[in-house]
Motif scaffolding. Structure first.
Motif, short mmCIF file in Angstrom:
data_model
loop_
_atom_site.label_atom_id
_atom_site.label_comp_id
_atom_site.label_asym_id
_atom_site.label_seq_id
_atom_site.Cartn_x
_atom_site.Cartn_y
_atom_site.Cartn_z
N UNK A 191 1.14 -0.60 0.33
CA UNK A 191 0.16 0.67 0.14
C UNK A 191 1.56 0.99 0.57
N UNK A 192 1.50 1.59 -1.13
CA UNK A 192 2.79 2.42 -1.11
C UNK A 192 2.54 3.19 -1.06
N UNK A 231 0.65 7.65 -7.88
CA UNK A 231 -0.35 6.30 -7.00
C UNK A 231 0.03 5.03 -7.69
N UNK A 232 1.46 4.60 -7.43
CA UNK A 232 0.83 3.11 -7.69
C UNK A 232 1.81 2.49 -6.37
N UNK A 233 1.54 1.46 -6.62
CA UNK A 233 1.77 0.68 -5.28
C UNK A 233 3.39 -0.55 -5.35
N UNK A 234 4.20 -0.29 -4.69
CA UNK A 234 5.73 -1.18 -5.03
C UNK A 234 4.89 -2.44 -5.67
N UNK A 235 4.11 -3.61 -5.16
CA UNK A 235 3.03 -4.61 -5.54
C UNK A 235 2.34 -4.42 -6.70
N UNK A 236 2.68 -3.56 -7.38
CA UNK A 236 1.79 -2.71 -8.69
C UNK A 236 3.16 -3.97 -9.75
N UNK A 237 4.36 -3.84 -9.84
CA UNK A 237 5.41 -4.88 -10.21
C UNK A 237 6.06 -6.07 -9.62
N UNK A 238 6.24 -6.09 -8.71
CA UNK A 238 6.41 -6.53 -7.49
C UNK A 238 5.53 -7.04 -6.69
N UNK A 239 5.11 -8.62 -7.27
CA UNK A 239 4.22 -8.61 -6.62
C UNK A 239 3.90 -9.34 -5.51
N UNK A 240 2.32 -9.40 -4.83
CA UNK A 240 2.79 -10.21 -3.30
C UNK A 240 4.15 -9.30 -2.82
N UNK A 241 3.92 -8.30 -2.72
CA UNK A 241 4.82 -7.68 -1.90
C UNK A 241 6.18 -7.85 -2.08
N UNK A 242 6.58 -8.16 -3.75
CA UNK A 242 8.00 -8.53 -3.93
C UNK A 242 7.96 -10.51 -3.61
N UNK A 268 11.40 4.87 -5.81
CA UNK A 268 10.60 5.18 -5.53
C UNK A 268 10.86 6.95 -6.01
N UNK A 269 12.19 6.32 -7.08
CA UNK A 269 12.04 8.22 -7.87
C UNK A 269 11.36 7.88 -9.81
N UNK A 270 11.78 6.70 -9.77
CA UNK A 270 11.68 6.19 -11.81
C UNK A 270 10.14 5.91 -11.25
N UNK A 271 10.03 5.13 -11.16
CA UNK A 271 8.85 4.42 -11.43
C UNK A 271 7.71 5.06 -11.06
N UNK A 272 8.39 5.76 -9.50
CA UNK A 272 6.97 6.35 -8.89
C UNK A 272 7.50 8.18 -9.11
N UNK A 273 8.25 8.41 -10.20
CA UNK A 273 8.09 9.89 -10.31
C UNK A 273 8.33 10.39 -8.85
N UNK A 274 9.10 10.26 -8.00
CA UNK A 274 9.05 10.73 -6.72
C UNK A 274 10.02 11.43 -6.32
N UNK A 275 10.35 11.59 -4.58
CA UNK A 275 11.88 12.16 -4.16
C UNK A 275 12.40 10.84 -3.41
N UNK A 276 13.22 10.66 -3.31
CA UNK A 276 13.78 9.48 -2.43
C UNK A 276 14.03 9.83 -0.92
N UNK A 277 13.20 8.89 -0.14
CA UNK A 277 13.27 8.63 1.24
C UNK A 277 14.49 9.17 2.35
N UNK A 307 -3.93 3.25 -7.25
CA UNK A 307 -3.86 2.84 -8.65
C UNK A 307 -4.81 0.70 -7.63
N UNK A 308 -6.11 0.93 -8.58
CA UNK A 308 -6.01 -0.82 -8.68
C UNK A 308 -4.95 -1.42 -9.23
N UNK A 309 -5.29 -1.27 -10.79
CA UNK A 309 -4.86 -1.09 -11.65
C UNK A 309 -3.54 -0.28 -12.43
N UNK A 310 -2.56 -0.06 -12.43
CA UNK A 310 -2.24 1.29 -12.79
C UNK A 310 -1.84 1.79 -14.23
#
Length: 331
Positions: free
Chosen positions: A67-68, A85-96, A132-141, A215-218
């Motif tokens: 639930x990223x 609003x994507x979650x990591x598990x969209x690609x790394x399914x089942x929490x990786x 975080x920065x690429x697929x999520x277009x974010x800023x680093x933790x 997103x449920x479906x990204x």
């Protein structure tokens, strides 16, 4: 030299082989002589997460992957770090932990490692921020944030299920055979319309949950999708993932639906930059051109093939050329 002397010397050498440390194989050499044990598929049992301080961070780290966007998305409850609003598990399914789905179960063992995309050695924390920065277009933790510590704790915990030196199935995405023809965005569009649009929408913008927090479906392209610098933007990389995981209601572990050609075609349609926009299109990488994956389509190249062929294929001629010229072959 008498026979008795020869026998005596042989006994000395025989005993020395057991007693003298310098005559014994080192631990590494012994390991290298033994084939790794095939551990098959490994899916950690979350019921075994310890009930202590470390376990609390493991649980939170797992929730962050699932639930990223809820926790650290644009309207995150614990910080705003993601640009979508994507979650990591969209690609790394089942929490990786799902096999053939950018599986993360051995990531804690595999870092620090050299990354050709950045041209340097990255720590695991840096690699997490890379996502975080690429697929999520974010800023680093922040490296000392609870969120980073929790994700690292979770990755360490799932890694504890991997036997030392074992070969785990499903760590890499599925392999594909390369057809003689290039991947076709036109054919891919037809497959997408038939099998993908019902979830990801005909315009590729995905579907949000009821409260529009994630997103449920990204989305697969557009301002809320992943950047060109993301792994999913490479056609072979995406095709290998698609083959194992999509359509989600028609596949199971080891059972596929799309053919190799179809997976490549769908990936070509989704990642066709001539028809689909993406955020931050100037994200170019691989400072050493000799280490570029064969499906990375930005110049310069260390071979003679065009950007279009690097993007869509056919890929086998590139592989053959690079092997013949002792160049790296990565995809």
């Amino acid at each position: 030299m008498t026979n008795r002397t020869v026998i005596f010397l042989l006994l000395i050498f025989f005993v020395a082989g057991y007693l003298v440390p310098g005559c014994e194989l080192s631990g590494k050499e012994k390991t290298d002589l033994v084939a790794p044990v095939n551990a098959g598929f490994i899916v950690p049992d979350t019921a075994l997460i310890p009930n202590d301080v470390f376990g609390n961070e493991v649980r939170y780290g797992r929730q962050l992957l699932l639930n990223t966007a809820y926790y650290i998305g644009p309207n995150g409850t614990n910080g705003q770090y993601l640009g979508n609003k994507m979650n990591c598990t969209n690609c790394h399914q089942d929490a990786g932990t799902k096999p053939y789905s950018f599986n993360l179960i051995s990531s804690h063992d595999n870092y620090p490692q050299y990354r050709a995309r950045e041209g340097k050695i990255l720590t695991l924390a840096e690699r997490i921020n890379n996502c975080i920065m690429r697929p999520h277009n974010g800023r680093p933790l922040p490296l000392d944030s609870r969120e980073m510590v929790a994700i690292l704790s979770y990755l360490k915990w799932i890694n504890s299920f991997v036997p030392k030196g074992a070969a785990v199935e499903g760590l890499k995405n599925m392999t594909i055979q390369f057809p003689a023809t290039a991947a076709s965005p036109q054919r891919g569009k037809e497959i997408f319309t038939q099998h993908c649009a019902s979830c990801h929408a005909g315009n590729g913008q995905g579907q949000l949950n009821a409260d529009a927090t994630a997103f449920i479906y990204p989305p697969l392209w557009g301002s809320q999708a992943y950047q060109p610098g993301s792994s999913m933007h490479r056609i072979i990389k995406m095709a290998r993932w698609l083959k194992a995981n999509m359509p989600y209601d028609k596949v199971s572990t080891g059972k596929t639906f799309l053919t190799d050609q179809q997976a490549l075609d769908v990936a070509a349609f989704i990642n066709d930059d001539a028809i689909h926009d993406r955020p931050n299109p100037q994200t170019f990488d691989y400072p050493d051109s000799t280490t570029k994956p064969i499906d990375y389509d930005h110049r310069p190249f260390s071979d003679t093939f065009s950007a279009v062929q690097h993007k869509f294929g056919p890929f086998q001629p590139i592989i053959d050329y690079r092997k013949a010229n002792k160049l790296a072959v990565d995809y």
